[in-house]
Design a protein around this motif. Structure first.
Motif, PDB file in Angstrom:
ATOM      1  N   LEU A   9       0.898  -1.059  -0.020  1.00  0.00           N
ATOM      2  CA  LEU A   9      -0.056   0.034   0.109  1.00  0.00           C
ATOM      3  C   LEU A   9       0.887   1.308  -0.251  1.00  0.00           C
ATOM      4  CD1 LEU A   9      -2.632  -1.063   2.582  1.00  0.00           C
ATOM      5  CD2 LEU A   9      -2.997  -0.836   0.125  1.00  0.00           C
ATOM      6  N   SER A  13      -0.801  10.207   1.025  1.00  0.00           N
ATOM      7  CA  SER A  13      -0.471  11.684   0.375  1.00  0.00           C
ATOM      8  C   SER A  13       0.855  12.090   1.349  1.00  0.00           C
ATOM      9  CB  SER A  13      -1.678  12.617   0.740  1.00  0.00           C
ATOM     10  OG  SER A  13      -2.175  12.438   1.988  1.00  0.00           O
ATOM     11  N   SER A  15       0.862  13.146   4.228  1.00  0.00           N
ATOM     12  CA  SER A  15       0.917  14.478   4.717  1.00  0.00           C
ATOM     13  C   SER A  15       1.563  14.914   6.105  1.00  0.00           C
ATOM     14  CB  SER A  15      -0.960  14.705   4.965  1.00  0.00           C
ATOM     15  OG  SER A  15      -1.216  13.952   5.803  1.00  0.00           O
ATOM     16  N   ARG A  16       1.784  13.727   7.107  1.00  0.00           N
ATOM     17  CA  ARG A  16       2.479  14.181   8.300  1.00  0.00           C
ATOM     18  C   ARG A  16       3.846  13.897   7.922  1.00  0.00           C
ATOM     19  NH1 ARG A  16      -0.377   9.217  11.369  1.00  0.00           N
ATOM     20  NH2 ARG A  16      -0.591   8.485   9.386  1.00  0.00           N
ATOM     21  N   LYS A  23       6.880  10.544   0.793  1.00  0.00           N
ATOM     22  CA  LYS A  23       7.946   9.618   1.593  1.00  0.00           C
ATOM     23  C   LYS A  23       8.279   8.275   0.762  1.00  0.00           C
ATOM     24  CE  LYS A  23       4.128   7.818   4.426  1.00  0.00           C
ATOM     25  NZ  LYS A  23       3.725   7.953   5.851  1.00  0.00           N
ATOM     26  N   GLN A  24       7.083   7.930  -0.186  1.00  0.00           N
ATOM     27  CA  GLN A  24       7.179   6.574  -1.015  1.00  0.00           C
ATOM     28  C   GLN A  24       8.177   7.018  -2.130  1.00  0.00           C
ATOM     29  OE1 GLN A  24       4.464   8.308  -0.320  1.00  0.00           O
ATOM     30  NE2 GLN A  24       2.617   7.465  -0.782  1.00  0.00           N
ATOM     31  N   GLY A  74      -7.570   4.223  -3.009  1.00  0.00           N
ATOM     32  CA  GLY A  74      -8.718   5.306  -2.689  1.00  0.00           C
ATOM     33  C   GLY A  74      -8.309   6.227  -1.644  1.00  0.00           C
ATOM     34  N   GLU A  75      -9.602   6.860  -1.040  1.00  0.00           N
ATOM     35  CA  GLU A  75      -9.429   8.039  -0.208  1.00  0.00           C
ATOM     36  C   GLU A  75      -8.651   7.478   1.152  1.00  0.00           C
ATOM     37  OE1 GLU A  75     -10.451  11.359  -0.190  1.00  0.00           O
ATOM     38  OE2 GLU A  75     -10.279  10.737  -2.255  1.00  0.00           O
ATOM     39  N   SER A  76      -8.682   6.310   1.583  1.00  0.00           N
ATOM     40  CA  SER A  76      -8.126   5.800   2.798  1.00  0.00           C
ATOM     41  C   SER A  76      -7.487   4.448   2.337  1.00  0.00           C
ATOM     42  CB  SER A  76      -9.206   5.515   3.786  1.00  0.00           C
ATOM     43  OG  SER A  76     -10.199   4.257   3.149  1.00  0.00           O
ATOM     44  N   ARG A  77      -6.608   4.018   3.414  1.00  0.00           N
ATOM     45  CA  ARG A  77      -5.743   2.958   3.351  1.00  0.00           C
ATOM     46  C   ARG A  77      -6.780   1.663   3.126  1.00  0.00           C
ATOM     47  NH1 ARG A  77      -4.292  -1.757   6.285  1.00  0.00           N
ATOM     48  NH2 ARG A  77      -2.028  -2.349   6.149  1.00  0.00           N
ATOM     49  N   ASP A  97       2.434  -1.881   4.386  1.00  0.00           N
ATOM     50  CA  ASP A  97       2.613  -0.523   4.108  1.00  0.00           C
ATOM     51  C   ASP A  97       4.057  -0.326   3.677  1.00  0.00           C
ATOM     52  OD1 ASP A  97       0.150  -0.338   5.408  1.00  0.00           O
ATOM     53  OD2 ASP A  97       0.936   0.296   7.295  1.00  0.00           O
ATOM     54  N   ALA A  99       5.168   2.349   3.849  1.00  0.00           N
ATOM     55  CA  ALA A  99       5.684   3.089   4.638  1.00  0.00           C
ATOM     56  C   ALA A  99       6.475   2.286   5.705  1.00  0.00           C
ATOM     57  CB  ALA A  99       4.851   4.161   5.132  1.00  0.00           C
ATOM     58  N   LYS A 192       7.343   2.167  11.179  1.00  0.00           N
ATOM     59  CA  LYS A 192       6.612   2.859  10.011  1.00  0.00           C
ATOM     60  C   LYS A 192       7.041   4.404   9.906  1.00  0.00           C
ATOM     61  CE  LYS A 192       2.052   3.477  10.186  1.00  0.00           C
ATOM     62  NZ  LYS A 192       1.695   5.004   9.781  1.00  0.00           N
ATOM     63  N   LEU A 193       7.516   4.657   8.792  1.00  0.00           N
ATOM     64  CA  LEU A 193       7.886   6.244   8.283  1.00  0.00           C
ATOM     65  C   LEU A 193       6.716   7.053   8.313  1.00  0.00           C
ATOM     66  CD1 LEU A 193      10.036   7.878   7.358  1.00  0.00           C
ATOM     67  CD2 LEU A 193       9.736   6.971   4.873  1.00  0.00           C
TER      68      LEU A 193
HETATM   69  N1  LIG Z   1      -5.339   6.446   0.920  1.00  0.00           N
HETATM   70  C1  LIG Z   1      -4.257   5.743   1.207  1.00  0.00           C
HETATM   71  C2  LIG Z   1      -3.806   5.953   2.344  1.00  0.00           C
HETATM   72  C3  LIG Z   1      -2.710   5.373   3.225  1.00  0.00           C
HETATM   73  N2  LIG Z   1      -2.283   4.364   2.112  1.00  0.00           N
HETATM   74  C4  LIG Z   1      -0.947   3.716   2.737  1.00  0.00           C
HETATM   75  O1  LIG Z   1      -1.008   3.014   3.775  1.00  0.00           O
HETATM   76  C5  LIG Z   1       0.178   3.104   4.646  1.00  0.00           C
HETATM   77  C6  LIG Z   1      -0.015   3.719   6.040  1.00  0.00           C
HETATM   78  O2  LIG Z   1      -0.594   4.893   5.687  1.00  0.00           O
HETATM   79  P1  LIG Z   1       0.294   6.225   6.416  1.00  0.00           P
HETATM   80  O3  LIG Z   1       1.646   5.788   6.873  1.00  0.00           O
HETATM   81  O4  LIG Z   1      -0.673   7.130   7.433  1.00  0.00           O
HETATM   82  O5  LIG Z   1       0.868   6.958   5.147  1.00  0.00           O
HETATM   83  P2  LIG Z   1       0.284   8.376   4.276  1.00  0.00           P
HETATM   84  O6  LIG Z   1      -1.502   8.227   4.544  1.00  0.00           O
HETATM   85  O7  LIG Z   1       0.722   8.539   3.365  1.00  0.00           O
HETATM   86  O8  LIG Z   1       0.506   9.214   5.657  1.00  0.00           O
HETATM   87  P3  LIG Z   1      -0.099  10.733   6.295  1.00  0.00           P
HETATM   88  O9  LIG Z   1      -1.515   9.979   7.163  1.00  0.00           O
HETATM   89  O10 LIG Z   1       0.786  11.241   6.948  1.00  0.00           O
HETATM   90  O11 LIG Z   1      -0.646  11.481   5.001  1.00  0.00           O
HETATM   91  C7  LIG Z   1       1.072   3.844   3.467  1.00  0.00           C
HETATM   92  O12 LIG Z   1       1.883   3.065   3.088  1.00  0.00           O
HETATM   93  C8  LIG Z   1       0.216   4.517   2.706  1.00  0.00           C
HETATM   94  O13 LIG Z   1       0.962   4.926   1.548  1.00  0.00           O
HETATM   95  C9  LIG Z   1      -2.871   4.047   1.012  1.00  0.00           C
HETATM   96  O14 LIG Z   1      -2.396   3.164   0.341  1.00  0.00           O
HETATM   97  N3  LIG Z   1      -4.070   4.712   0.619  1.00  0.00           N
END
Ligand SMILES: Nc1ccn([C@@H]2O[C@H](COP(=O)(O)OP(=O)(O)OP(=O)(O)O)[C@@H](O)[C@H]2O)c(=O)n1
Ligand SMILES: C[C@](O)(CO)[C@H](O)COP(=O)(O)O
Length: 373
Positions: A9, A13, A15-16, A23-24, A74-77, A97, A99, A192-193
């Motif tokens: 995954l 985005s 964002s953190r 970071k990817q 999509g919008e969320s993991r 992940d 990350a 996790k990064l």
């Molecule tokens: N819509 C999303 C959100 C997250 N991920 C993946 O789920 C993993 C865990 O998420 P996180 O570490 O929170 O990554 P980000 O969502 O990119 O970070 P942030 O919340 O800081 O934006 C990551 O490998 C991220 O790329 C994903 O595939 N799809």
């Protein structure tokens, strides 16, 4: 046949992470983080299929690096995982992940060897600090930190995700069905990064290569009467412009191609097709801004650019300083790293006949050195 699919995954985005780069796309040596993770898993287990989940723009670029299966997230993991699961036909699915980029080999082995022990095999870490829930201490021996990768029976995971409930990982989804979750030892190295500070904890990733990547771009536009002329984002004071789908800034178009060339990202027509009505009359400065944003988010930093404008007319000397300043500001580099040259064609060919203009551009990129952050 391993009867296992790997899903990585990476559609988040970042964002953190709070950097212009995602970071990817942080580089370790000459490869981006997502590829480093995929190759590490590939070396340590057999998979029927490896699915990388990312965004549409990133997938275009990823395909140049390796032949995995790429799926839009999509919008969320969870939404990203659900999209990827549609492509999975194997009995088991290992989800990680991107990350979580430094998962040790022995941790992957432990998970894969425990296949038969539950509907979801999960790496965990014990808590070593004292824990409070609100104002009350709790028994830390009853608490676990959950990591990825997690190995699930595919049909269970698919079923568990047929709900509106949002789970933060696969094991919680499978546990919600009352199915057995089996815990194996995780590793502090599989950290996790999430923020820039995490980079200090990830010893498996090296500094990026110091290689310079060079790109070349060329564009030609014929003149057209009664249009405004723009070159390098600067309005030129003549009563003719360029025939084009966009504002016709032939210099910015050549520069975009040079930048995309250095980044291995194709050409301007692939990113901003002239068949797309939304680019009709487009301000080329906006296209350049978008290109710079993409290049930066993919881990590159711009070194210098050099443009040669071949034009019999108009005379460009009075505009060169403003062109330099305008491009430097969009590129986010000092203006001494932006060079503009103008030359005639000695009255030869279509340029000599004052029918149009050609621009050649060169750009140099390096990988952003995140070790210096
Ligand atoms: N819509 C999303 C959100 C997250 N991920 C993946 O789920 C993993 C865990 O998420 P996180 O570490 O929170 O990554 P980000 O969502 O990119 O970070 P942030 O919340 O800081 O934006 C990551 O490998 C991220 O790329 C994903 O595939 N799809
Ligand atoms: C799946 C996970 O990595 C397990 O620890 C974690 O839940 C992901 O959380 P995030 O908020 O999506 O980073």
């Amino acid at each position: 046949m391993s009867n296992t699919t790997l899903i990585l995954l990476g559609a988040g985005s970042s964002s953190r992470f709070k950097m212009k780069m995602k970071k990817q796309w942080l580089y370790t040596g000459e490869i981006p983080l997502w590829l480093h993770v995929a190759e590490h898993f590939e070396k340590n287990a057999n998979f029927d299929q490896i699915i990388i989940v990312s965004t549409k723009d990133e997938i275009r670029l990823m395909k140049n690096f390796a032949s995995y299966t790429y799926i839009e997230g999509g919008e969320s993991r969870q939404a990203s995982l659900t999209n990827a699961l549609q492509k999975v036909t194997s009995e088991y699915v290992l989800v990680s992940d991107i990350a979580r980029c430094c998962v040790p080999s022995d941790m992957i082995q432990r998970i894969m060897e425990s296949k038969e022990k539950g509907a979801c095999i999960v790496p965990v870490l014990p808590v070593t600090d004292t824990l409070y829930l609100d104002d009350r201490p709790i028994d830390r021996d009853k608490v676990k930190i959950i990591q990825t990768p997690q190995l699930s029976v595919t049909k269970m995971l698919k079923k568990a995700l047929e709900t509106e409930t949002i789970f933060t990982d696969d094991s919680s989804a499978i546990a919600s069905l009352g199915e057995k979750v089996h815990f194996v030892e995780g590793s502090v190295d599989a950290h996790k990064l999430t923020t820039i500070e995490d980079l200090k904890k990830l010893s498996c990733i090296q500094a990026p290569s110091t290689k310079t990547l060079t790109g070349f771009g060329i564009d030609i536009h014929p003149f057209e009467n009664n249009k405004e002329m723009f070159l390098c984002g600067v309005k030129i004071d003549v009563d003719y412009g360029f025939k084009a789908h966009s504002d016709g800034d032939v210099a910015i178009h050549a520069l975009i191609d040079a930048l995309l060339g250095a980044a291995g990202m194709g050409d301007i027509g692939e990113l901003y097709p002239d068949t797309d009505e939304s680019y009709a009359g487009a301000d080329s400065k906006v296209l350049l801004q978008d290109t710079v944003k993409k290049i930066t988010s993919f881990g590159y930093t711009i070194g210098n650019v050099d443009l040669t404008i071949m034009a019999e007319a108009p005379k460009l000397l009075p505009y060169k300083e403003e062109m330099r300043t305008t491009l430097a500001s969009i590129l986010g580099i000092r203006k001494n790293f932006v060079n503009i040259k103008a030359t005639t064609a000695e009255k030869l060919g279509f340029i000599g006949r004052k029918e149009g203009v050609t621009v050649h551009a060169v750009a140099n990129l390096t990988y952003l050195n995140w070790k210096n952050i």
